[in-house]
Design a protein around this motif. Structure first.
Motif, PDB file in Angstrom:
ATOM      1  N   ALA A 192       1.410  -0.763  -0.176  1.00 21.07           N
ATOM      2  CA  ALA A 192      -0.184   0.147   0.187  1.00 21.07           C
ATOM      3  C   ALA A 192       0.833   0.991  -0.097  1.00 21.07           C
ATOM      4  O   ALA A 192       1.360   1.197   0.668  1.00 21.07           O
ATOM      5  N   THR A 207      -4.390   6.526  -1.806  1.00 16.34           N
ATOM      6  CA  THR A 207      -3.802   4.597  -1.223  1.00 16.34           C
ATOM      7  C   THR A 207      -4.073   4.546  -2.570  1.00 16.34           C
ATOM      8  O   THR A 207      -5.515   3.758  -3.291  1.00 16.34           O
ATOM      9  N   SER A 208      -2.534   3.682  -2.464  1.00 19.78           N
ATOM     10  CA  SER A 208      -2.778   2.557  -3.568  1.00 19.78           C
ATOM     11  C   SER A 208      -1.835   1.348  -4.011  1.00 19.78           C
ATOM     12  O   SER A 208      -0.866   1.671  -2.582  1.00 19.78           O
ATOM     13  N   THR A 232       0.555   5.873   0.118  1.00 16.51           N
ATOM     14  CA  THR A 232      -0.087   6.462   0.120  1.00 16.51           C
ATOM     15  C   THR A 232       0.470   7.386  -0.308  1.00 16.51           C
ATOM     16  O   THR A 232       1.425   7.805   0.597  1.00 16.51           O
ATOM     17  N   GLU A 233      -0.111   8.164  -0.587  1.00 20.62           N
ATOM     18  CA  GLU A 233       0.212  10.061  -1.475  1.00 20.62           C
ATOM     19  C   GLU A 233      -0.852  10.796  -1.155  1.00 20.62           C
ATOM     20  O   GLU A 233      -1.714  10.458  -2.428  1.00 20.62           O
TER      21      GLU A 233
END
Lengths: 362, 141
Positions: free
Chosen positions: A223, A230-231, A225-226
């Motif tokens: 995961a 979250t991707s 997160t940016e």
């Protein structure tokens, strides 16, 4: 030696208070200087660099070129531009770097950012891929002008150029990903789509070419997160890898064994040089051209790092035109307006736009 | 006209004379060797941070070849200073080691320092070597 220091100590004891204070200040100054050149700080300093040869031909020899094209055409004065990056500099270097507005200072995290060695490996893989992309783009564009020019190539896979420390992909730098599950990858978009078919951290397998041998490996996404989103990603950096088939390519070319510069930011200028070496007319009209930007197989020019330093580098040479893409244009323009160099700053997003811009030059 | 008037030699000539006096003194072999080595070592210790500063400055600002000559000049001055310091310390260490040698104690190491700092022979050789290596470096860029 002991006697000498005893003598020195005795002299120090007997000397006046003012001299004693002066000596102590000098000793502390010396210690400060020694520490300032020894202590490393977590900063990365990027300075202007130099320009690099791109292509050489039989009639226009360039000693440090990356590609040798078998034609008698002129290459022209087309150069890629590089910057120098110094990871974890000394306190002294950090302080003197502040004296010039042409030098960038960025925080460096040894736990998450790439080490010098990793940066080098990444740069070499990017350069390999960039050269092939540039050759394909240039040959295809030149083939539209001269029907004897041809190129045959095929997609090989996605080459891993770095692996994040928290990656659970089991991939290694240099791996060429050819399949996700049972499906063969044919382009970068397909790679992303296939990867995204597996939800969250569901395990899946990849087929890779590692050290010349095909291998199946178990992979899992992580995961990331940016900006609050979250991707799930493999935690790697990667680029496309194409192979040019020699038999189906004319004129012949040779890629240098060792590169004077690394990275992919010279892709667009490499493509321009290859193109100019293939066609009989010198499309640069003798102009001194520098530019920066990656190039993909479709001729799109991608963004790069250190554009301010690259503008400052170009200003040290008799540059006529500097090509930069839209993404980096604002930063480039800011530096351009600050140092007011003699060259023209031209915004381009595709290889065709570079050719059109040069066609419009007198 | 007073023929007895003799002009006082300048500090460089004095240094040269003092240096010659030191070379003429017969120190025992081991003292000669270790004072020379320790003199070099002490000079290295003193010059080290300055040498590193020039080197690190070159790493950061080396992209600008137009001021490369300044770096060569700084290195040249550093080498002259190093030569002066090592000779100064050699004499000082020898004086501490052989206090019984009156003629050795009479040598003024400060003059030797200034003489070696402005040593024409050493200066020309190092300048020639620096120019030679400097041209090679620029040629390789």
């Amino acid at each position: 030696m002991t006697q000498y220091f005893k003598d020195l100590y005795n002299k120090f004891i007997e000397t006046t208070l003012v001299k004693k204070i002066l000596i102590v200040i000098l000793i502390f100054g010396y210690i400060f200087l020694l520490l300032s050149v020894s202590i490393k700080v977590n900063y990365e300093v990027t300075t202007p660099g130099s320009i690099n040869d791109t292509v050489t031909t039989k009639s226009d020899y360039k000693p440090f070129a990356s590609i040798d094209i078998d034609t008698n055409n002129t290459v022209g004065k087309i150069y890629t531009v590089g910057v120098y990056s110094h990871v974890r500099v000394s306190l002294f270097q950090y302080l003197i770097a502040q004296l010039s507005s042409n030098i960038a200072r960025d925080n460096y995290n040894p736990d998450t950012d790439l080490s010098k060695d990793e940066q080098y490996k990444l740069g070499v893989i990017q350069k390999d891929s960039s050269i092939v992309n540039a050759i394909i783009v240039a040959y295809e564009a030149a083939a539209k002008v001269d029907s004897t020019i041809k190129i045959d190539y095929e997609f090989q896979g996605i080459v891993v150029n770095y692996v994040y420390q928290n990656s659970e992909s089991n991939l290694m730098v240099g791996d060429i990903i050819t399949h996700i599950g049972e499906t063969k990858i044919t382009n970068y978009q397909m790679f992303k789509e296939l990867r995204d078919q597996y939800p969250g951290t569901t395990p899946f397998y990849l087929t890779v070419i590692r050290d010349g041998k095909e291998k199946k490996i178990d992979a899992k996404k992580i995961a990331v997160t940016e900006d609050g989103v979250t991707s799930y990603l493999l935690g790697i950096g990667a680029t496309t890898l194409y192979k040019v088939n020699e038999e189906g390519t004319y004129p012949k070319y040779k890629i240098a064994n060792d590169y004077k510069s690394i990275g992919s930011s010279g892709g667009a200028m490499l493509a321009l040089s290859v193109y100019n070496s293939l066609v009989s007319e010198d499309i640069t009209k003798g102009k001194f051209i520098i530019g920066t930007g990656t190039i993909d197989i479709d001729g799109k020019i991608g963004n790069i790092a250190g554009v301010e330093q690259k503008i400052a580098t170009a200003a040290m040479y008799p540059t006529d035109i500097f090509f930069v893409n839209s993404y980096n244009y604002e930063d480039a323009l800011k530096k351009y307006n600050e140092i007011k160099p003699a060259f023209k700053l031209v915004k381009v997003d595709t290889f065709t736009e570079i050719l059109n811009a040069l066609a419009g030059e007198k | 006209m007073n023929n007895n008037f003799k002009r006082e030699p300048n500090f460089w000539i004095k240094g040269k004379l003092e240096q010659r006096k030191f070379y003429d003194i017969k120190l025992n072999r081991s003292t000669n060797i270790w004072t020379f080595i320790l003199g070099l070592l002490l000079a290295v210790i003193i010059i080290l941070p300055f040498g590193l500063m020039i080197y690190q400055y070159l790493i950061i600002y080396g992209y600008n070849l137009r001021i490369f000559i300044v770096y060569l000049l700084l290195i040249w001055i550093g080498l002259m200073f190093f030569n002066a310091l090592s000779n100064y310390f050699t004499v000082k260490l020898a004086q501490s080691a052989s206090k019984e040698m009156i003629n050795l104690q009479q040598i003024n190491a400060n003059y030797i320092f200034w003489y070696q700092l402005l040593n024409i022979g050493f200066g020309l050789i190092t300048l020639f070597l620096l120019i030679f290596f400097g041209i090679n470096v620029i040629g390789a860029l």
